[in-house]
Design a protein around this motif. Structure first.
Motif, PDB file in Angstrom:
ATOM      1  N   GLY A  61      32.315 -25.231  28.712  1.00  0.00           N
ATOM      2  CA  GLY A  61      33.468 -25.995  28.237  1.00  0.00           C
ATOM      3  C   GLY A  61      33.336 -27.487  28.502  1.00  0.00           C
ATOM      4  N   PRO A  62      32.949 -27.883  29.719  1.00  0.00           N
ATOM      5  CA  PRO A  62      32.790 -29.318  29.982  1.00  0.00           C
ATOM      6  C   PRO A  62      31.740 -29.990  29.097  1.00  0.00           C
ATOM      7  N   THR A  63      30.683 -29.267  28.736  1.00  0.00           N
ATOM      8  CA  THR A  63      29.666 -29.847  27.863  1.00  0.00           C
ATOM      9  C   THR A  63      30.224 -30.053  26.463  1.00  0.00           C
ATOM     10  N   ILE A  64      30.970 -29.087  25.959  1.00  0.00           N
ATOM     11  CA  ILE A  64      31.615 -29.236  24.656  1.00  0.00           C
ATOM     12  C   ILE A  64      32.598 -30.401  24.709  1.00  0.00           C
ATOM     13  N   SER A  65      33.364 -30.500  25.788  1.00  0.00           N
ATOM     14  CA  SER A  65      34.315 -31.607  25.939  1.00  0.00           C
ATOM     15  C   SER A  65      33.604 -32.952  25.914  1.00  0.00           C
ATOM     16  N   HIS A  66      32.443 -33.028  26.547  1.00  0.00           N
ATOM     17  CA  HIS A  66      31.657 -34.268  26.538  1.00  0.00           C
ATOM     18  C   HIS A  66      31.270 -34.648  25.100  1.00  0.00           C
ATOM     19  N   HIS A  67      30.797 -33.674  24.349  1.00  0.00           N
ATOM     20  CA  HIS A  67      30.390 -33.945  22.963  1.00  0.00           C
ATOM     21  C   HIS A  67      31.593 -34.346  22.106  1.00  0.00           C
ATOM     22  N   LEU A  68      32.721 -33.704  22.304  1.00  0.00           N
ATOM     23  CA  LEU A  68      33.926 -34.054  21.549  1.00  0.00           C
ATOM     24  C   LEU A  68      34.414 -35.455  21.917  1.00  0.00           C
ATOM     25  N   ARG A  69      34.310 -35.810  23.194  1.00  0.00           N
ATOM     26  CA  ARG A  69      34.694 -37.157  23.617  1.00  0.00           C
ATOM     27  C   ARG A  69      33.784 -38.193  22.966  1.00  0.00           C
ATOM     28  N   THR A  70      32.501 -37.893  22.859  1.00  0.00           N
ATOM     29  CA  THR A  70      31.571 -38.806  22.203  1.00  0.00           C
ATOM     30  C   THR A  70      31.956 -39.009  20.738  1.00  0.00           C
ATOM     31  N   LEU A  71      32.293 -37.931  20.040  1.00  0.00           N
ATOM     32  CA  LEU A  71      32.740 -38.051  18.653  1.00  0.00           C
ATOM     33  C   LEU A  71      34.023 -38.867  18.554  1.00  0.00           C
ATOM     34  N   ARG A  72      34.929 -38.656  19.495  1.00  0.00           N
ATOM     35  CA  ARG A  72      36.195 -39.408  19.507  1.00  0.00           C
ATOM     36  C   ARG A  72      35.954 -40.889  19.779  1.00  0.00           C
ATOM     37  N   GLU A  73      35.118 -41.199  20.750  1.00  0.00           N
ATOM     38  CA  GLU A  73      34.827 -42.593  21.087  1.00  0.00           C
ATOM     39  C   GLU A  73      34.092 -43.308  19.962  1.00  0.00           C
ATOM     40  N   ALA A  74      33.336 -42.563  19.166  1.00  0.00           N
ATOM     41  CA  ALA A  74      32.636 -43.151  18.021  1.00  0.00           C
ATOM     42  C   ALA A  74      33.574 -43.318  16.829  1.00  0.00           C
ATOM     43  N   GLY A  75      34.798 -42.832  16.950  1.00  0.00           N
ATOM     44  CA  GLY A  75      35.791 -42.998  15.894  1.00  0.00           C
ATOM     45  C   GLY A  75      35.698 -41.978  14.777  1.00  0.00           C
ATOM     46  N   LEU A  76      34.945 -40.924  14.987  1.00  0.00           N
ATOM     47  CA  LEU A  76      34.754 -39.923  13.943  1.00  0.00           C
ATOM     48  C   LEU A  76      35.881 -38.897  13.881  1.00  0.00           C
ATOM     49  N   VAL A  77      36.550 -38.675  15.002  1.00  0.00           N
ATOM     50  CA  VAL A  77      37.636 -37.695  15.047  1.00  0.00           C
ATOM     51  C   VAL A  77      38.824 -38.264  15.809  1.00  0.00           C
ATOM     52  N   ASP A  78      39.987 -37.725  15.512  1.00  0.00           N
ATOM     53  CA  ASP A  78      41.202 -37.989  16.280  1.00  0.00           C
ATOM     54  C   ASP A  78      41.526 -36.714  17.038  1.00  0.00           C
ATOM     55  N   ALA A  79      42.166 -36.848  18.182  1.00  0.00           N
ATOM     56  CA  ALA A  79      42.526 -35.701  18.997  1.00  0.00           C
ATOM     57  C   ALA A  79      44.009 -35.767  19.358  1.00  0.00           C
ATOM     58  N   GLU A  80      44.630 -34.606  19.416  1.00  0.00           N
ATOM     59  CA  GLU A  80      46.036 -34.515  19.789  1.00  0.00           C
ATOM     60  C   GLU A  80      46.216 -33.337  20.737  1.00  0.00           C
ATOM     61  N   ARG A  81      46.780 -33.608  21.903  1.00  0.00           N
ATOM     62  CA  ARG A  81      47.037 -32.549  22.877  1.00  0.00           C
ATOM     63  C   ARG A  81      48.355 -31.873  22.532  1.00  0.00           C
ATOM     64  N   ARG A  82      48.300 -30.546  22.495  1.00  0.00           N
ATOM     65  CA  ARG A  82      49.495 -29.722  22.296  1.00  0.00           C
ATOM     66  C   ARG A  82      49.498 -28.665  23.380  1.00  0.00           C
ATOM     67  N   GLY A  83      50.330 -28.865  24.366  1.00  0.00           N
ATOM     68  CA  GLY A  83      50.343 -27.951  25.508  1.00  0.00           C
ATOM     69  C   GLY A  83      49.032 -28.050  26.260  1.00  0.00           C
ATOM     70  N   THR A  84      48.356 -26.925  26.395  1.00  0.00           N
ATOM     71  CA  THR A  84      47.081 -26.926  27.131  1.00  0.00           C
ATOM     72  C   THR A  84      45.871 -27.129  26.227  1.00  0.00           C
TER      73      THR A  84
ATOM     74  N   VAL B 287      43.734 -28.971  22.878  1.00  0.00           N
ATOM     75  CA  VAL B 287      43.532 -30.218  22.136  1.00  0.00           C
ATOM     76  C   VAL B 287      43.065 -29.845  20.731  1.00  0.00           C
ATOM     77  N   TYR B 288      43.672 -30.479  19.743  1.00  0.00           N
ATOM     78  CA  TYR B 288      43.324 -30.252  18.342  1.00  0.00           C
ATOM     79  C   TYR B 288      42.604 -31.486  17.808  1.00  0.00           C
ATOM     80  N   TYR B 289      41.552 -31.256  17.034  1.00  0.00           N
ATOM     81  CA  TYR B 289      40.719 -32.332  16.508  1.00  0.00           C
ATOM     82  C   TYR B 289      40.807 -32.382  14.991  1.00  0.00           C
ATOM     83  N   ARG B 290      40.853 -33.613  14.464  1.00  0.00           N
ATOM     84  CA  ARG B 290      40.866 -33.882  13.023  1.00  0.00           C
ATOM     85  C   ARG B 290      39.800 -34.919  12.717  1.00  0.00           C
ATOM     86  N   ALA B 291      39.105 -34.732  11.600  1.00  0.00           N
ATOM     87  CA  ALA B 291      38.118 -35.722  11.159  1.00  0.00           C
ATOM     88  C   ALA B 291      38.855 -36.955  10.645  1.00  0.00           C
ATOM     89  N   ARG B 292      38.211 -38.110  10.755  1.00  0.00           N
ATOM     90  CA  ARG B 292      38.742 -39.351  10.188  1.00  0.00           C
ATOM     91  C   ARG B 292      38.010 -39.595   8.872  1.00  0.00           C
TER      92      ARG B 292
END
Length: 120
Positions: A74-97, A99-104
């Motif tokens: 899980g932490p490795t996947i989170s790292h990769h998702l954070r990289t995509l988010r920081e590069a501006g490729l995806v937006d993330a929204e926390r809902r409860g526990t 996180v949902y991801y959308r492409a930009r």
């Protein structure tokens, strides 16, 4: 170079940053903005994650649906998702526990336009 890169920003309102790189030289400003996105997509896991997010039927996908698709922690996947988010490729929204991801789409259109090769 900082690991906390700022989010990728659109270069124009219509998301057509520049002509294809086969038509003219990429301006330095455009290259500086788009290079982090290309770099983020240069990893096979991130490219697969981006594909899963961008092709999600509802336009978004929960991290709970992404993680089981890989033989990674899980932490490795989170790292990769954070990289995509920081590069501006995806937006993330926390809902409860979760996180949902959308492409930009605007950024994806910029990347595609840059790589489009027109017949000569």
């Amino acid at each position: 170079m900082s690991k906390q890169a700022g989010p990728l920003t659109d270069l124009s309102a219509d998301a057509a940053c520049c002509p294809s790189l086969t038509q003219q030289r990429v301006p330095a400003e455009a290259a500086a903005v788009l290079a982090p996105a290309f770099k983020a997509l240069g990893d096979p896991v991130r490219l697969q994650l981006m594909s899963m997010i961008a092709s999600a039927a509802d336009g978004e996908v929960c991290v709970c649906d992404l993680t089981p698709a890989f033989d990674l922690t899980g932490p490795t996947i989170s790292h990769h998702l954070r990289t995509l988010r920081e590069a501006g490729l995806v937006d993330a929204e926390r809902r409860g526990t979760w996180v949902y991801y959308r492409a930009r789409p605007a950024i994806l259109h910029q990347l595609a336009a840059l790589l489009t090769v027109e017949p000569r």
